[in-house]
Write an enzyme that holds these catalytic residues in place. Structure first.
Site, PDB file in Angstrom:
ATOM      1  N   TYR A   1       0.983  -1.302   0.024  1.00 19.67           N
ATOM      2  CA  TYR A   1      -0.019   0.083  -0.149  1.00 19.67           C
ATOM      3  C   TYR A   1       0.878   1.222   0.057  1.00 19.67           C
ATOM      4  O   TYR A   1       0.686   2.000  -0.933  1.00 19.67           O
ATOM      5  CB  TYR A   1      -0.842  -0.063   1.164  1.00 19.67           C
ATOM      6  CG  TYR A   1      -1.906   1.206   1.108  1.00 19.67           C
ATOM      7  CD1 TYR A   1      -2.908   1.279   0.315  1.00 19.67           C
ATOM      8  CD2 TYR A   1      -1.620   2.053   2.183  1.00 19.67           C
ATOM      9  CE1 TYR A   1      -3.816   2.221   0.321  1.00 19.67           C
ATOM     10  CE2 TYR A   1      -2.767   3.118   2.371  1.00 19.67           C
ATOM     11  CZ  TYR A   1      -3.796   3.298   1.447  1.00 19.67           C
ATOM     12  OH  TYR A   1      -4.486   4.491   1.484  1.00 19.67           O
TER      13      TYR A   1
ATOM     14  N   LYS B   1       1.216   4.074  -3.183  1.00 23.95           N
ATOM     15  CA  LYS B   1       0.823   5.416  -2.911  1.00 23.95           C
ATOM     16  C   LYS B   1       1.912   6.236  -3.174  1.00 23.95           C
ATOM     17  O   LYS B   1       1.745   7.663  -3.651  1.00 23.95           O
ATOM     18  CB  LYS B   1       0.100   5.786  -1.763  1.00 23.95           C
ATOM     19  CG  LYS B   1      -1.339   4.935  -1.338  1.00 23.95           C
ATOM     20  CD  LYS B   1      -2.265   5.527  -2.243  1.00 23.95           C
ATOM     21  CE  LYS B   1      -3.594   5.080  -2.036  1.00 23.95           C
ATOM     22  NZ  LYS B   1      -4.704   5.545  -2.935  1.00 23.95           N
TER      23      LYS B   1
END
Length: 255
Positions: free
Chosen positions: A158, A162
């Site tokens: 994650y 990002k």
């Protein structure tokens, strides 16, 4: 509902069912925008659509699968056709993944990266291409995360996905500056929202207390604060702001 006019601006928000997406839809409706929303299932958007319409704005809902180029093109084109134009894009939809780095499989990796990075890029491209061809300005706000800025255990997929979106934000901001398309990102800190992915931690007072203790301001940001920042970055008040990553985190990434 009010009738749309040629000068009424519009926004497309991906992932509009819950949390930041839903709050952002309401914030834009209150700011005078018509709103297009996406989710993986149309029924999940019903509550947000009703809330947007209650504010006097038009609302349109579309299915979006970030892993499908056809779905991306159909959703963005449908939003533009239904509302007559698209001025602002909020890239909020994405996937989470909590797997220890040593255990991550290629399938795990692609499950997070395909929607978070690939999907976000191609939604942005589909939004920007008609604007560039027509010589019209626009604004993009990517919702990323403080995990993209600071390290944390079991968040490799994650956080790195990002972080890639943060840098994509800067690259597109430079490439599209002369076209009048501004691209910024907001990196929210640890939040408690009504999103399904947040329910387990949101019901754990020990977890919440631990999170607050690690934040200099000792409070968690709220979805409405992120939504307000989205409206600001899309507005004329931010006309010369582009390529920036705004952390809304109570000081979490400062220390």
């Amino acid at each position: 509902m009010t009738d749309s006019s040629d000068d009424k601006k519009t926004v497309l928000i991906t992932g509009g069912s819950y949390g930041v997406g839903a709050e952002t839809a309401l914030a834009f409706a209150r700011a005078g925008y018509d709103v297009a929303l996406t989710a993986t299932r149309l029924e999940n958007l019903e509550k947000t659509v009703n809330a947007v319409e209650a504010e006097g704005a038009r609302a349109a809902a579309f299915v979006l699968d970030l892993n499908s180029q056809d779905s991306i093109e159909q959703a963005v084109a449908g939003a533009r056709e239904t509302l007559g134009r698209l001025d602002v894009l909020i890239n909020n939809a994405g996937a989470h993944g909590r797997v220890p780095a040593i255990d991550i499989t290629r399938q795990d990796w692609e499950h997070v990266f395909r929607p978070n990075l690939d999907g976000t890029f191609f939604v942005t491209q589909a939004f920007a291409k008609p604007l560039i061809e027509a010589g019209k300005p626009g604004a993009v706000v990517n919702i990323t995360s403080t995990h993209a800025i600071v390290g944390r255990k079991v968040r490799v997929m994650y956080g790195v996905s990002k972080a890639a979106v943060n840098h994509m934000t800067k690259m597109l901001a430079v490439e599209w500056a002369e076209a009048g398309i501004r691209v910024n990102a907001i990196a929210p800190g640890r939040m408690i929202t009504d999103s399904p992915s947040r329910q387990e931690t949101g019901q754990n007072p020990d977890y919440i207390a631990q999170m607050k203790a690690s934040i200099p301001m000792h409070r968690l940001p709220e979805a409405g604060e992120v939504a307000a920042a989205c409206v600001f970055l899309a507005s004329e008040a931010a006309a010369t702001i582009t390529g920036q990553i705004l952390a809304i985190d109570g000081g979490l990434t400062v220390v």
